[in-house]
Design a protein around this motif. Structure first.
Motif, mmCIF file in Angstrom:
data_model
loop_
_atom_site.group_PDB
_atom_site.id
_atom_site.type_symbol
_atom_site.label_atom_id
_atom_site.label_comp_id
_atom_site.label_asym_id
_atom_site.label_seq_id
_atom_site.Cartn_x
_atom_site.Cartn_y
_atom_site.Cartn_z
ATOM 1 N N VAL A 86 85.149 -84.605 59.726
ATOM 2 C CA VAL A 86 84.795 -85.022 58.340
ATOM 3 C C VAL A 86 85.808 -84.942 57.458
ATOM 4 O O VAL A 86 86.149 -86.083 56.773
ATOM 5 N N ILE A 87 86.660 -83.868 57.114
ATOM 6 C CA ILE A 87 87.828 -83.942 56.264
ATOM 7 C C ILE A 87 88.670 -84.726 56.512
ATOM 8 O O ILE A 87 89.261 -85.767 55.743
ATOM 9 N N MET A 88 89.256 -85.054 57.791
ATOM 10 C CA MET A 88 90.133 -85.947 58.483
ATOM 11 C C MET A 88 89.944 -87.344 57.971
ATOM 12 O O MET A 88 90.595 -88.218 57.894
ATOM 13 N N THR A 89 88.572 -87.875 58.117
ATOM 14 C CA THR A 89 88.201 -89.081 58.219
ATOM 15 C C THR A 89 88.194 -89.386 56.723
ATOM 16 O O THR A 89 88.814 -90.632 56.092
ATOM 17 N N GLY A 90 87.841 -88.255 55.715
ATOM 18 C CA GLY A 90 88.083 -88.689 54.330
ATOM 19 C C GLY A 90 89.489 -88.929 53.968
ATOM 20 O O GLY A 90 89.895 -89.582 53.039
ATOM 21 N N ALA A 91 90.247 -87.859 54.458
ATOM 22 C CA ALA A 91 91.822 -87.995 54.177
ATOM 23 C C ALA A 91 92.295 -89.375 54.737
ATOM 24 O O ALA A 91 93.315 -89.778 54.062
ATOM 25 N N GLY A 92 91.994 -89.887 55.879
ATOM 26 C CA GLY A 92 92.116 -91.493 56.047
ATOM 27 C C GLY A 92 92.055 -92.353 55.317
ATOM 28 O O GLY A 92 92.810 -93.291 54.829
ATOM 29 N N PHE A 93 90.925 -92.325 54.609
ATOM 30 C CA PHE A 93 90.346 -93.344 53.424
ATOM 31 C C PHE A 93 91.400 -92.942 52.308
ATOM 32 O O PHE A 93 91.959 -93.973 51.618
ATOM 33 N N LEU A 94 91.574 -91.733 51.868
ATOM 34 C CA LEU A 94 92.772 -91.495 50.714
ATOM 35 C C LEU A 94 93.935 -92.101 51.230
ATOM 36 O O LEU A 94 94.693 -92.554 50.327
#
Length: 523
Positions: A352-360
């Motif tokens: 979940v965190i890595m997916t959000g970090a990808g968007f960032l």
């Protein structure tokens, strides 16, 4: 009605609503590919690079493709107004869809009447400023997809209540399914008179959500990407995604004199018009998924393969490869995600965190690649083919880092926690035991024991309704305690989610629709 039952009904409704969104969104994704191809091959930069494209016949063909690709964008609210009653109705779906068209058109005609009678109809130059626009040739409120959703939900409720209506003999001709579009016409006419009064409150609420996301700055895309993955196990992510893609929550811009709301709508409008693509819009679109979908999850799959026992690796290879292909090529992630979701909350939160970090990361690095899926198709059509201004090479740079991080983190956690990922034959953990049948499962294997699956769902008497989304069966049941999760997994399911006492999801994979049809035949 108890609070528990109300919560269950609301959960069932939200799941069903999210599922209906997939029908127009799937069409939109395909039409977006056409629009992307057409715009790529008609751009001056592409023609200068590939001079053979500077041919009148070819350019006419590509402009035609672009025009067809813009279809779904132009009529998206109507598509939602049809898809919602069609998807939510349990019987007489054709009548529900027909009534959806009738209801949406009459609602806008009624809104037009109200605006005319109150001297509120704006002239053509002021329509955008007044929040009005032309909808199917009718000047009405510019409600976008929300108008279609409101209309669709009301029509579905009317269909559910009245499709079996019996009228007195003198009016018997109008009974049953014929009565649904009739009552729809009357009710939606009244709704159209009321909506202009309350619409400013709806609009303010959605704009408020957009302001919250906007105020988060560069962390807005992170919050969106992480929240979307976090909601995925419950099947509610489609609602969040639709809000950002199609409403003011995803931003608003004026393009060619028309107010466009929603990140995906803005992207398509700019693409069709040949304008510079807005990074504020694409920050919530396909580019944010690419590091995780095209690189991270394949890295996780490789880690699961390398941590499987050597004698089991050939058996799990097909399962993992099919998951990687579905994720990287089509953007369908559940076949891989549900291999570790039920086994380790730690791996899921990391994902979940890595997916959000990808968007960032994509937003901060100035990447501008739109559309919906985060797949290789999107990367090529909306990234590489659109030219260097998309900064597509940053996806590869970040993606390789994501691949390494996913691989080493998954491998470390699987070995350290001795997790029962495919092929490891760890002690049985409830809901996570992988049998020989599941290890041999491949995406083209449809040999499910349907009768045994129905029995494991509590029997036909326990099933109220059954439908499916992209990868999972969605069931409304009388009692979820009667559903045997372990037996379903032994029969080939990738996982079972019991949302509450009446709502169950069974994760199958990309061939879930064929299984759902077989179950319905047996029921």
């Amino acid at each position: 009605m108890s609070n528990h039952n109300k919560t269950g009904r609301m959960m069932e409704f939200l799941q069903g609503l999210g599922r209906t969104f997939m029908l127009p969104v799937a069409l939109l994704a395909f039409m977006g590919l056409l629009l992307g191809l057409g715009s790529a091959f008609t751009s001056q930069a592409t023609i200068e690079t590939l001079p053979f494209l500077d041919n009148n016949l070819l350019q006419v063909l590509f402009r035609f493709i672009t025009t067809i690709g813009a279809f779904a964008f132009s009529y998206l609210p109507l598509l939602f107004a049809i898809a919602i009653p069609l998807g939510l109705a349990r019987e007489e779906k054709g009548i529900a869809a027909f009534s959806g068209v009738v209801g949406y058109i009459i609602m806008n005609i009624s809104i037009n009447f109200y605006l005319g009678e109150t001297a509120s109809l704006a002239n053509s130059e002021m329509m955008s400023e007044a929040g009005q626009g032309m909808i199917l040739g009718i000047q009405s409120l510019q409600m976008g997809v929300l108008g279609g959703i409101i209309s669709g939900i009301i029509v579905w409720r009317l269909h559910t209540k009245f499709y079996k209506t019996k009228l007195p003999d003198a009016f018997a001709f109008f009974s049953g399914t014929r009565f649904v579009p009739i009552i729809t016409s009357l009710v939606m006419a009244i709704v159209g008179l009321i909506l202009p009064i309350f619409w400013p409150f709806f609009a303010s609420f959605i704009q408020g959500i957009g302001k919250v996301i906007g105020s988060a700055g560069v962390f807005g895309p992170f919050l969106f990407g992480a929240s979307e993955r976090l909601l995925l196990p419950f099947g509610l992510h489609h609602i969040l995604v639709a809000m950002i893609r199609f409403t003011d929550a995803g931003g608003t811009q004026i393009i060619n004199g028309e107010t466009i709301s929603g990140a995906l709508n803005i992207f398509f409008a700019q693409l069709e018009s040949g304008l510079q693509i807005s990074g504020e819009a694409t920050a919530f679109l396909s580019q944010g998924k690419m590091p995780t979908f095209m690189f991270g999850l394949p890295g996780a799959a490789l880690a699961m393969y390398h941590t499987a026992l050597p004698e089991n690796r050939n058996r799990v290879k097909g399962l993992l490869i099919s998951g990687v292909v579905a994720t990287a090529i089509t953007g369908i992630t559940e076949p891989l995600e549900f291999l570790f979701l039920f086994i380790s909350p730690l791996l899921w939160i990391f994902h979940v965190i890595m997916t959000g970090a990808g968007f960032l990361a994509m937003s901060v690095l100035g990447v501008v690649i739109g559309n919906t899926d985060g797949s290789l198709f999107d990367f090529i059509i909306f990234g590489v083919l659109q030219g260097t201004q998309t900064r597509w090479w940053m996806v590869i740079f970040v993606g390789l880092i994501w691949f390494a991080i996913y691989y080493f983190f998954f491998k470390m956690i699987i070995l350290k926690k001795d997790l029962a990922t495919p092929g490891r034959r760890s002690p049985r953990v409830k809901g996570t035991n992988y049998t020989t049948e599941e290890l041999n499962y491949e995406s083209n294997n449809l040999d499910y024991n349907v009768k045994e699956m129905i029995h494991s769902l509590g029997g036909s008497e326990n099933i109220n309704s059954i439908s499916n989304c992209v990868t999972r069966l969605r069931l409304s049941v009388k009692n979820s305690e009667n559903v045997d999760s372990q037996k379903l997994e032994d029969l080939g399911a990738l996982g079972v989610i019991k949302l509450d006492n009446n709502n169950v999801q069974v994760i199958i994979g990309t061939h879930v629709e064929s299984l759902r049809q077989d179950i319905e035949k047996n029921l």
